[in-house]
Design an enzyme around this catalytic site. Structure first.
Site, PDB file in Angstrom:
ATOM      1  N   SER A   1      -8.221 -14.994   4.148  1.00  0.00           N
ATOM      2  CA  SER A   1      -7.583 -14.108   5.125  1.00  0.00           C
ATOM      3  C   SER A   1      -8.664 -13.301   5.823  1.00  0.00           C
ATOM      4  O   SER A   1      -9.771 -13.123   5.280  1.00  0.00           O
ATOM      5  CB  SER A   1      -6.636 -13.142   4.395  1.00  0.00           C
ATOM      6  OG  SER A   1      -6.211 -12.108   5.251  1.00  0.00           O
TER       7      SER A   1
ATOM      8  N   TYR B   1      -5.436  -7.383  -2.547  1.00  0.00           N
ATOM      9  CA  TYR B   1      -5.335  -8.507  -1.597  1.00  0.00           C
ATOM     10  C   TYR B   1      -6.721  -8.839  -1.036  1.00  0.00           C
ATOM     11  O   TYR B   1      -7.133 -10.004  -1.023  1.00  0.00           O
ATOM     12  CB  TYR B   1      -4.366  -8.153  -0.470  1.00  0.00           C
ATOM     13  CG  TYR B   1      -4.053  -9.308   0.457  1.00  0.00           C
ATOM     14  CD1 TYR B   1      -3.138 -10.289   0.093  1.00  0.00           C
ATOM     15  CD2 TYR B   1      -4.694  -9.423   1.693  1.00  0.00           C
ATOM     16  CE1 TYR B   1      -2.857 -11.355   0.944  1.00  0.00           C
ATOM     17  CE2 TYR B   1      -4.406 -10.480   2.551  1.00  0.00           C
ATOM     18  CZ  TYR B   1      -3.486 -11.441   2.169  1.00  0.00           C
ATOM     19  OH  TYR B   1      -3.215 -12.497   3.008  1.00  0.00           O
TER      20      TYR B   1
END
Ligand code: NAD
Length: 255
Positions: free
Chosen positions: A143, A155
């Site tokens: 990401s 994350y």
């Protein structure tokens, strides 16, 4: 057809980018093994692939479970005789994944187990089968959160880890197996809604406008645009590309 005769495992295939990729891969001739924890979503993916005339089996798989991943690999072999492509796309973004000092350990563990350990497990159990069949291609979804600082501690850490894991796998199993990671920016999927809600102090409509303005192209991606990059990396069109990381973010990481 760019994946004719190839067997592809796609994780996180019940929704968003994984669902789009299942259809794109099947249209290019791949037999698809669609894995996810969301069984209702898997049924929709199965129907969409069948509508294109493609071959698909679905598997209720939690990628953070060793037993589930081993069963997934067995299913791919039983159903289609091997594995050529492993598209590790399953991911979790937790709404309470916040600054480090405020982050619950349980949320850290869940995010890391899903986003990072899950890829280790699929690689651990699928790579021996891929090698038996002469090799193949692994595509791992990181990401923009793995490249740039942000508020979501777990994350970001998990997605940074995906890039490093991918490089290691690429080195360890070359030349038979190529492995590359991709870093999407904002993509119009259910996960993006969670991400926008969790941006600190921002009202959702402001966060939405900021996310679009944050890309040079002034918009979000459609999931199929990410699926097309995954297709390129899965296929022999990318035969000299390994250990690479690709931003696919409308320019977001560079501005
Ligand atoms: P999505 O929520 O639509 O799809 C993610 C899928 O992963 C879901 O179907 C979910 O059920 C599945 N999943 C979650 N935990 C799982 C587990 N333990 N085992 C198996 N499946 C599990 O989201 P998406 O946007 O399509 O996300 C796909 C990937 O792209 C993720 O890895 C995500 O982190 C990454 N990503 C998304 C964006 C974005 O803006 N949407 C941006 C960058 C990266």
């Amino acid at each position: 057809m760019r994946l004719a005769g190839k067997v592809s495992i796609i994780t996180g295939a019940a929704s968003g980018m994984g669902q789009a990729a299942a259809v794109i891969f099947a249209k290019e001739g791949s037999m698809v093994v669609a894995a996810d924890i969301n069984e209702e979503g898997l049924k929709r993916t199965e129907a969409q692939v069948r509508d294109t005339g493609g071959q698909v089996v679905v598997s209720r798989t939690d990628v953070s479970s060793s037993g589930d991943v081993q069963a997934l690999v067995r299913l791919a072999v039983e159903a289609f005789g091997g594995i050529h492509v492993l598209y590790n796309n399953a991911g979790l973004r937790h709404p309470n994944d916040v600054f480090a000092t405020e982050l619950d350990e349980e949320i850290w563990d869940r995010v890391i187990d899903t986003n990072l350990k899950g890829m280790f497990l699929t690689c651990k159990y699928a790579i021996p089968v891929m090698l038996q069949g002469g090799g193949g291609s692994i595509v791992n979804t990181s990401s923009i959160g793995g490249l740039k600082a942000a508020d979501s501690t777990a994350y970001g850490a998990s997605k940074g880890g995906v890039i490093a894991l991918t490089r290691n796998i690429a080195k360890q199993y070359a030349p038979a197996i190529r492995a590359n990671s991709i870093c999407p920016g904002p993509v119009d999927t259910p996960m993006l809604a969670v991400a926008l809600e969790s941006i600190r102090g921002a009202r959702p409509e402001i966060a939405t406008a900021a996310a679009k303005a944050g890309t040079m192209l002034q918009r979000w991606a459609d999931p199929s645009e990410i699926g097309n990059l995954a297709l390129f990396l899965a296929s022999d069109d990318s035969s000299f590309i390994t250990a690479a990381n690709f931003s696919i973010d409308g320019g977001m990481a560079s501005q």
